[in-house]
Design a protein around this motif. Structure first.
Motif, PDB file in Angstrom:
ATOM      1  N   PHE A   1       0.846  -1.185   0.000  1.00 14.88           N
ATOM      2  CA  PHE A   1       0.000   0.000   0.000  1.00 14.88           C
ATOM      3  C   PHE A   1       0.882   1.235   0.000  1.00 14.88           C
ATOM      4  CE2 PHE A   1      -2.207  -3.526   1.829  1.00 14.88           C
ATOM      5  CZ  PHE A   1      -3.418  -3.511   1.147  1.00 14.88           C
ATOM      6  N   LYS A   2       0.436   2.245  -0.777  1.00 17.32           N
ATOM      7  CA  LYS A   2       1.210   3.466  -0.939  1.00 17.32           C
ATOM      8  C   LYS A   2       0.334   4.674  -0.666  1.00 17.32           C
ATOM      9  CE  LYS A   2       4.297   1.705  -4.477  1.00 17.32           C
ATOM     10  NZ  LYS A   2       5.018   2.060  -5.704  1.00 17.32           N
ATOM     11  N   VAL A   3       0.976   5.730  -0.205  1.00 21.97           N
ATOM     12  CA  VAL A   3       0.338   7.041  -0.092  1.00 21.97           C
ATOM     13  C   VAL A   3       1.288   8.030  -0.759  1.00 21.97           C
ATOM     14  CG1 VAL A   3       1.279   7.488   2.237  1.00 21.97           C
ATOM     15  CG2 VAL A   3      -0.736   8.739   1.430  1.00 21.97           C
ATOM     16  N   ALA A   4       0.748   8.825  -1.670  1.00 25.01           N
ATOM     17  CA  ALA A   4       1.552   9.791  -2.418  1.00 25.01           C
ATOM     18  C   ALA A   4       2.758   9.125  -3.079  1.00 25.01           C
ATOM     19  CB  ALA A   4       1.991  10.940  -1.518  1.00 25.01           C
ATOM     20  N   GLY A   5       2.566   7.903  -3.559  1.00 25.54           N
ATOM     21  CA  GLY A   5       3.621   7.186  -4.255  1.00 25.54           C
ATOM     22  C   GLY A   5       4.660   6.525  -3.370  1.00 25.54           C
ATOM     23  N   LYS A   6       4.510   6.654  -2.057  1.00 26.48           N
ATOM     24  CA  LYS A   6       5.479   6.067  -1.124  1.00 26.48           C
ATOM     25  C   LYS A   6       4.880   4.841  -0.447  1.00 26.48           C
ATOM     26  CE  LYS A   6       7.925   9.136   1.390  1.00 26.48           C
ATOM     27  NZ  LYS A   6       8.082  10.255   2.342  1.00 26.48           N
ATOM     28  N   SER A   7       5.606   3.735  -0.489  1.00 28.87           N
ATOM     29  CA  SER A   7       5.151   2.520   0.197  1.00 28.87           C
ATOM     30  C   SER A   7       5.169   2.757   1.697  1.00 28.87           C
ATOM     31  CB  SER A   7       6.069   1.348  -0.128  1.00 28.87           C
ATOM     32  OG  SER A   7       5.926   0.992  -1.474  1.00 28.87           O
ATOM     33  N   PHE A   8       4.118   2.290   2.366  1.00 31.13           N
ATOM     34  CA  PHE A   8       4.108   2.423   3.821  1.00 31.13           C
ATOM     35  C   PHE A   8       3.707   1.139   4.532  1.00 31.13           C
ATOM     36  CE2 PHE A   8      -0.234   3.390   2.809  1.00 31.13           C
ATOM     37  CZ  PHE A   8      -0.988   3.057   3.920  1.00 31.13           C
ATOM     38  N   VAL A   9       3.079   0.203   3.844  1.00 29.24           N
ATOM     39  CA  VAL A   9       2.731  -1.098   4.431  1.00 29.24           C
ATOM     40  C   VAL A   9       2.875  -2.165   3.360  1.00 29.24           C
ATOM     41  CG1 VAL A   9       0.879  -2.530   5.398  1.00 29.24           C
ATOM     42  CG2 VAL A   9       1.060  -0.168   6.082  1.00 29.24           C
ATOM     43  N   GLY A  10       3.439  -3.301   3.763  1.00 31.47           N
ATOM     44  CA  GLY A  10       3.500  -4.461   2.885  1.00 31.47           C
ATOM     45  C   GLY A  10       3.073  -5.693   3.660  1.00 31.47           C
ATOM     46  N   VAL A  11       2.340  -6.566   2.990  1.00 34.01           N
ATOM     47  CA  VAL A  11       1.966  -7.845   3.595  1.00 34.01           C
ATOM     48  C   VAL A  11       2.816  -8.894   2.900  1.00 34.01           C
ATOM     49  CG1 VAL A  11       0.120  -9.498   4.030  1.00 34.01           C
ATOM     50  CG2 VAL A  11      -0.381  -7.046   4.025  1.00 34.01           C
ATOM     51  N   GLU A  12       3.519  -9.678   3.693  1.00 35.88           N
ATOM     52  CA  GLU A  12       4.460 -10.634   3.124  1.00 35.88           C
ATOM     53  C   GLU A  12       3.789 -11.973   2.838  1.00 35.88           C
ATOM     54  OE1 GLU A  12       8.632  -8.826   4.553  1.00 35.88           O
ATOM     55  OE2 GLU A  12       7.757 -10.251   5.936  1.00 35.88           O
TER      56      GLU A  12
END
Length: 105
Positions: free
Chosen positions: A24-35
C-alpha cells in the motif's frame, strides 16, 4: 483492508523480490507491505520509533535494514499482535509516509 480506509491510499503491485503479496502506498510512497503467506507485514516508521517498538518485543518485531546500512522499517509477526495494534502501526506508518497536507487534518 485497514490501509485502504486512510486518505489517498492506493494498493500497489506485489513485489516478488521482497516476498510481498500486497503493498500500500500514499503519495507514491510505500508504507505497508503484507508478506507471503500473510504471516507478517512491514511498516515504514522513523528509525528511533521502530527501535523502541522492537526492543519491547523482539520476537514480534524485527528491524529491516538494506545492506546492513539503510534503515527500511519494521517487520511485524501478525500471529503475535492484536488487531488494534496492527491498526495503530498501519496508521503510524501512514502518518510517517503521507504528505503533511494529509496528516494535518
Amino acid at each position: 483492508s485497514i490501509a485502504l480506509t486512510l486518505p489517498e491510499v492506493k494498493e500497489g503491485p506485489t513485489v516478488r523480490a521482497a516476498h510481498r503479496i500486497a503493498g500500500f502506498k500514499v503519495a507514491g510512497k510505500s508504507f505497508v507491505g503484507v508478506e507471503a503467506g500473510g504471516r507478517s507485514m512491514t511498516v515504514s516508521l522513523p528509525e528511533r520509533e521502530a527501535k523502541a517498538i522492537a526492543a519491547e518485543a523482539p520476537k514480534t518485531y524485527e528491524e529491516i535494514w538494506r545492506n546492513g546500512k539503510t534503515f527500511m522499517g519494521l517487520r511485524v509477526d501478525l500471529s503475535t499482535v492484536r488487531l488494534n495494534r496492527v491498526r495503530d502501526l498501519i496508521e503510524r506508518s501512514w502518518r510517517h509516509s503521507a504528505p503533511k497536507r494529509l496528516t494535518a487534518k
